[in-house]
Design an enzyme around this catalytic site. Sequence first.
Site, PDB file in Angstrom:
ATOM      1  CB  SER A   2      58.336  43.425  53.525  1.00 26.65           C
ATOM      2  OG  SER A   2      58.058  43.739  54.785  1.00 26.65           O
ATOM      3  CD  GLU A   3      58.910  39.237  57.734  1.00 22.22           C
ATOM      4  OE1 GLU A   3      59.709  39.946  56.965  1.00 22.22           O
ATOM      5  OE2 GLU A   3      59.095  39.390  59.061  1.00 22.22           O
ATOM      6  CG  ASN A   4      54.239  42.977  55.191  1.00 30.93           C
ATOM      7  OD1 ASN A   4      55.336  43.160  55.018  1.00 30.93           O
ATOM      8  ND2 ASN A   4      53.595  44.040  54.891  1.00 30.93           N
TER       9      ASN A   4
ATOM     10  CB  SER B 263      55.392  36.141  51.738  1.00 30.46           C
ATOM     11  OG  SER B 263      56.482  36.797  52.314  1.00 30.46           O
TER      12      SER B 263
END
Lengths: 219, 234
Positions: A46-48, A88
């Site tokens: 998840s890019e966060n 990320s």
Amino acid sequence: MALDKVGIAKRIAQELRDGWYVNLGIGIPTLVANFVSEDITVEFQSENGILGMGPFPFDGEEDADLINAGKQTVTLQPGASIFDSATSFAMIRGQHVQLTVLGAMEVSQNGDIANWKIPGRMVKGMGGAMDLVASAENIIVAMMHTNKKGESKLLADCSLPLTGVACVTRIITNLAALEIKDRAFHLLERAPGVSVEEIKAATEGKLIIPDNVPEMKID
Amino acid sequence: MAINKVVANAQEATKGVENGMTLMLGGFGLCGIPENCISEMVKMNVNDLTCISNNAGVDDFGLGLLLQKKQIKKMISSYVGENDEFERQMLSGELEVDLIPQGSLAERCRAGGAGIPAFFTPAGYGTEVAEGKEVREFNGKPHILEHALTADFAIVKAWKGDTAGNLIFKAAARNFNPMMAMAGKITIAEVEELVPEGTLDPNTIHTPGIFVQRIFQGVDYEKRIEQRTVRQKG
């Protein structure tokens, strides 16, 4: 019968391969995590800032500090890790993530994708989508074949502002599975009960239809 | 003995924030945002701010509170979808908005703090984001030039911090906070728990104290959840 959102997610889950790191976008792509075959191991990014993202928490166990890129409360799988946003996107830009699945408003036969802006009407921003589509090797778009007005979303050229150029490799819609190559949509499979004629009618861009178009197998 | 960075509260921490300044604010959605300093700036009534933040809060929380009072002149963000007032101000032209890809935003902050003036990235090539930017090909692939970002104040939120300004973040509340902490001329850290120097294990520090000029223990954290998604047992 055309597929519903869950059906599209189930069909996309068949594209996952053992050992892959996968980024799932907001909407239909998020559902893919529910249908991963028990025979393979994949990790969701998840890019966060999460690798090894798990399912939604049990009621009462949600943590405001643990959300996914869609701002939904999630959990961590054993072996998960947490990192900052720069790290990320180093994973994403550096091509350490094998597959990106995301939604779209339009896709062109060249593999261009538009999914972040309708000028003068809807401006939500691109989030991480531009970074993802610029770098991922495999990009699957999950979407309905036509928009709410019944117009094709598989076009010769996108009319909306682009998110990325010549990047989409595969599309799974409610009607069909298609591959993009040589500036055309190549029909791979039909959704259960959907005819080639229906797919043809719903596809504005150049569509290559092989002699035999098998029906999807969805559990 | 380490250099002491402690200030009393949000009021003391935000001293020197003035009209027209550029601020960086950590957080992703409402996760890991500096709640105390945002409330303080609403009270201070500072205006014409340029805010660099991945999102813009929701209508009645986070940066949405500054937007409601029209204290923000310009937002630099990647995604602003959860805020109706933001969308209204943007579409009507009251608010200047620079939307940039999330990875480029993170890297531009990191670069700003790391002394890298600009870098090439493939993100945004062939889109509106690339307009007016230098394009160069590397390994047969086009990339666009993106410049570093810095701010007069970077305001971050951490889970634990010590008097020396060392920070530890919790779970996904880390997000943009570490890069922004590096890129502020003055960096303010508000933390849930402030401990004496020597208490935190140096091996576990995420942001070294050199990047933090002011630190305080915040109060009354609401930590609002934007999308509460759960499953049932059994």
